[in-house]
Write an enzyme that holds these catalytic residues in place. Sequence first.
Site, PDB file in Angstrom:
ATOM      1  N   ASP A 171       2.640   7.024  -7.829  1.00 14.50           N
ATOM      2  CA  ASP A 171       2.636   8.483  -8.042  1.00 14.50           C
ATOM      3  C   ASP A 171       2.382   8.820  -9.509  1.00 14.50           C
ATOM      4  O   ASP A 171       1.699   9.794  -9.823  1.00 14.50           O
ATOM      5  CB  ASP A 171       3.976   9.093  -7.630  1.00 14.50           C
ATOM      6  CG  ASP A 171       4.077   9.317  -6.130  1.00 14.50           C
ATOM      7  OD1 ASP A 171       3.027   9.328  -5.454  1.00 14.50           O
ATOM      8  OD2 ASP A 171       5.206   9.486  -5.643  1.00 14.50           O
ATOM      9  N   HIS A 201       4.680  12.259   5.791  1.00 14.13           N
ATOM     10  CA  HIS A 201       3.521  11.521   5.292  1.00 14.13           C
ATOM     11  C   HIS A 201       2.693  10.946   6.429  1.00 14.13           C
ATOM     12  O   HIS A 201       1.705  10.244   6.198  1.00 14.13           O
ATOM     13  CB  HIS A 201       3.960  10.411   4.332  1.00 14.13           C
ATOM     14  CG  HIS A 201       4.227  10.911   2.953  1.00 14.13           C
ATOM     15  ND1 HIS A 201       3.422  10.631   1.877  1.00 14.13           N
ATOM     16  CD2 HIS A 201       5.192  11.726   2.485  1.00 14.13           C
ATOM     17  CE1 HIS A 201       3.892  11.222   0.801  1.00 14.13           C
ATOM     18  NE2 HIS A 201       4.976  11.898   1.130  1.00 14.13           N
ATOM     19  N   ASP A 215       6.429   5.602   1.484  1.00 11.68           N
ATOM     20  CA  ASP A 215       5.743   6.834   1.897  1.00 11.68           C
ATOM     21  C   ASP A 215       5.562   6.924   3.415  1.00 11.68           C
ATOM     22  O   ASP A 215       5.778   7.973   4.015  1.00 11.68           O
ATOM     23  CB  ASP A 215       4.361   6.915   1.242  1.00 11.68           C
ATOM     24  CG  ASP A 215       4.420   7.548  -0.144  1.00 11.68           C
ATOM     25  OD1 ASP A 215       5.472   8.122  -0.493  1.00 11.68           O
ATOM     26  OD2 ASP A 215       3.411   7.469  -0.858  1.00 11.68           O
ATOM     27  N   ASP A 233      10.723  15.381   0.755  1.00  7.98           N
ATOM     28  CA  ASP A 233      10.496  14.441  -0.341  1.00  7.98           C
ATOM     29  C   ASP A 233      11.740  14.309  -1.208  1.00  7.98           C
ATOM     30  O   ASP A 233      12.130  13.215  -1.584  1.00  7.98           O
ATOM     31  CB  ASP A 233       9.353  14.935  -1.231  1.00  7.98           C
ATOM     32  CG  ASP A 233       8.037  14.270  -0.872  1.00  7.98           C
ATOM     33  OD1 ASP A 233       8.009  13.401   0.005  1.00  7.98           O
ATOM     34  OD2 ASP A 233       7.023  14.643  -1.498  1.00  7.98           O
ATOM     35  N   HIS A 236      -1.454   7.553   0.227  1.00  8.32           N
ATOM     36  CA  HIS A 236      -0.025   7.896   0.271  1.00  8.32           C
ATOM     37  C   HIS A 236       0.393   8.476   1.627  1.00  8.32           C
ATOM     38  O   HIS A 236       1.574   8.745   1.835  1.00  8.32           O
ATOM     39  CB  HIS A 236       0.318   8.919  -0.820  1.00  8.32           C
ATOM     40  CG  HIS A 236       0.153   8.391  -2.216  1.00  8.32           C
ATOM     41  ND1 HIS A 236       1.215   8.109  -3.044  1.00  8.32           N
ATOM     42  CD2 HIS A 236      -0.958   8.078  -2.926  1.00  8.32           C
ATOM     43  CE1 HIS A 236       0.769   7.660  -4.204  1.00  8.32           C
ATOM     44  NE2 HIS A 236      -0.546   7.635  -4.164  1.00  8.32           N
ATOM     45  N   ARG A 247      -1.055   9.644 -11.385  1.00  6.99           N
ATOM     46  CA  ARG A 247      -1.624  10.996 -11.514  1.00  6.99           C
ATOM     47  C   ARG A 247      -1.777  11.370 -12.986  1.00  6.99           C
ATOM     48  O   ARG A 247      -2.764  11.996 -13.385  1.00  6.99           O
ATOM     49  CB  ARG A 247      -0.714  12.005 -10.824  1.00  6.99           C
ATOM     50  CG  ARG A 247      -1.261  13.421 -10.792  1.00  6.99           C
ATOM     51  CD  ARG A 247      -0.154  14.409 -10.502  1.00  6.99           C
ATOM     52  NE  ARG A 247       0.361  14.333  -9.140  1.00  6.99           N
ATOM     53  CZ  ARG A 247      -0.159  15.018  -8.117  1.00  6.99           C
ATOM     54  NH1 ARG A 247      -1.194  15.792  -8.293  1.00  6.99           N
ATOM     55  NH2 ARG A 247       0.374  14.915  -6.913  1.00  6.99           N
ATOM     56  N   HIS A 264      12.076   6.744  -3.418  1.00  4.01           N
ATOM     57  CA  HIS A 264      11.363   5.475  -3.594  1.00  4.01           C
ATOM     58  C   HIS A 264      12.248   4.423  -4.248  1.00  4.01           C
ATOM     59  O   HIS A 264      12.168   3.233  -3.914  1.00  4.01           O
ATOM     60  CB  HIS A 264      10.097   5.698  -4.422  1.00  4.01           C
ATOM     61  CG  HIS A 264       8.968   6.237  -3.608  1.00  4.01           C
ATOM     62  ND1 HIS A 264       8.314   5.493  -2.661  1.00  4.01           N
ATOM     63  CD2 HIS A 264       8.395   7.463  -3.585  1.00  4.01           C
ATOM     64  CE1 HIS A 264       7.375   6.229  -2.085  1.00  4.01           C
ATOM     65  NE2 HIS A 264       7.402   7.436  -2.628  1.00  4.01           N
ATOM     66  N   HIS A 294       5.567   1.129  -2.911  1.00  3.96           N
ATOM     67  CA  HIS A 294       5.472   2.589  -2.816  1.00  3.96           C
ATOM     68  C   HIS A 294       5.016   3.057  -1.430  1.00  3.96           C
ATOM     69  O   HIS A 294       5.617   3.948  -0.830  1.00  3.96           O
ATOM     70  CB  HIS A 294       4.506   3.113  -3.878  1.00  3.96           C
ATOM     71  CG  HIS A 294       4.455   4.600  -3.932  1.00  3.96           C
ATOM     72  ND1 HIS A 294       5.333   5.352  -4.674  1.00  3.96           N
ATOM     73  CD2 HIS A 294       3.658   5.489  -3.295  1.00  3.96           C
ATOM     74  CE1 HIS A 294       5.078   6.634  -4.503  1.00  3.96           C
ATOM     75  NE2 HIS A 294       4.051   6.749  -3.675  1.00  3.96           N
TER      76      HIS A 294
END
Length: 289
Positions: A93, A173, A167, A201, A110, A96, A54, A163
């Site tokens: 992210d 994704h 993704d 990722d 996402h 969370r 990212h 973001h």
Amino acid sequence: MAEAGIRRGKLMLSGGVAVGRSLHMQRLFSTFALALVATLLCAPPALAWGPRGHRIVARLAEAQLTPQAWAEAQRLLALRGAQHLSDVANWADDLRNTDPALFQRTRRMHFVNFHSGDCIYDPPRDCRRGECAVAAIEKYSAILANRANPPAKRAEALAFVVHFVGDIHQPLHADYRHDAGGNDFQVRWHGRGTNLHKVWDSLMLDSTHLSAAQYTRKLQAEDSSIATGGTPVEWAEESCRIDRDDGVYPRTHFIDQAYVDRELPIAEQRLRQAGARLAALLNRDLGNG
Ligand SMILES: [Zn+2]
């Protein structure tokens, strides 16, 4: 990552004993090692390009902003105590942990799950209630572009857009295989078990040992002709087709060097495209004030 970290923790403990450190130091090491192990064991499944991916997308985009768009981006970033797009690139992210309620409301933004290998986006089927990456980019881009909105709301939208454009370019994704974007597809990576989503990722990118800044410079040096056009729907459909056609899913469930040699350039191309397209989107949304 977790196994290596745990081994590191044990090494630190035994090292502390071997050199005869004071009891206090040993206790300190023990506490640290236990905390490290607990943290690693509790790490939740990945939800996005890793932090490095990212940040690379954000850095690539920032270098392609027009002066007007960059000035407006800086004004909005400052409202969040940030200076660069990369400073906010992982915020969605991080929610969370920092804002579980907001994370829960945005969790499904996402990714987008195609429900068929034709990789043709069908909103009622693939994006129910508008909760997917395609709709999220459209929604937050519109909030960002509308200068009648409160600046704080636009600044939050900027962080989401930075973001989610990243993704949606991570092929897993926008998958079609009903395996949680490869999270349920177990693979072997350097002799240990992990899942395919994590390989894409972060594990492949991290294996280069390049920082986000170094990686960005490498990608900038390699390529100067990325198509910036298209829509979030097209970007998602591209990702889905990569999953389907480009060997992303190894039949042997074994990630070897041949796999990395083949797939890492695809991942890097997706980062470049994400950066260029994010820049084009921000130049449109922020550039004509
Ligand atoms: Zn994400």
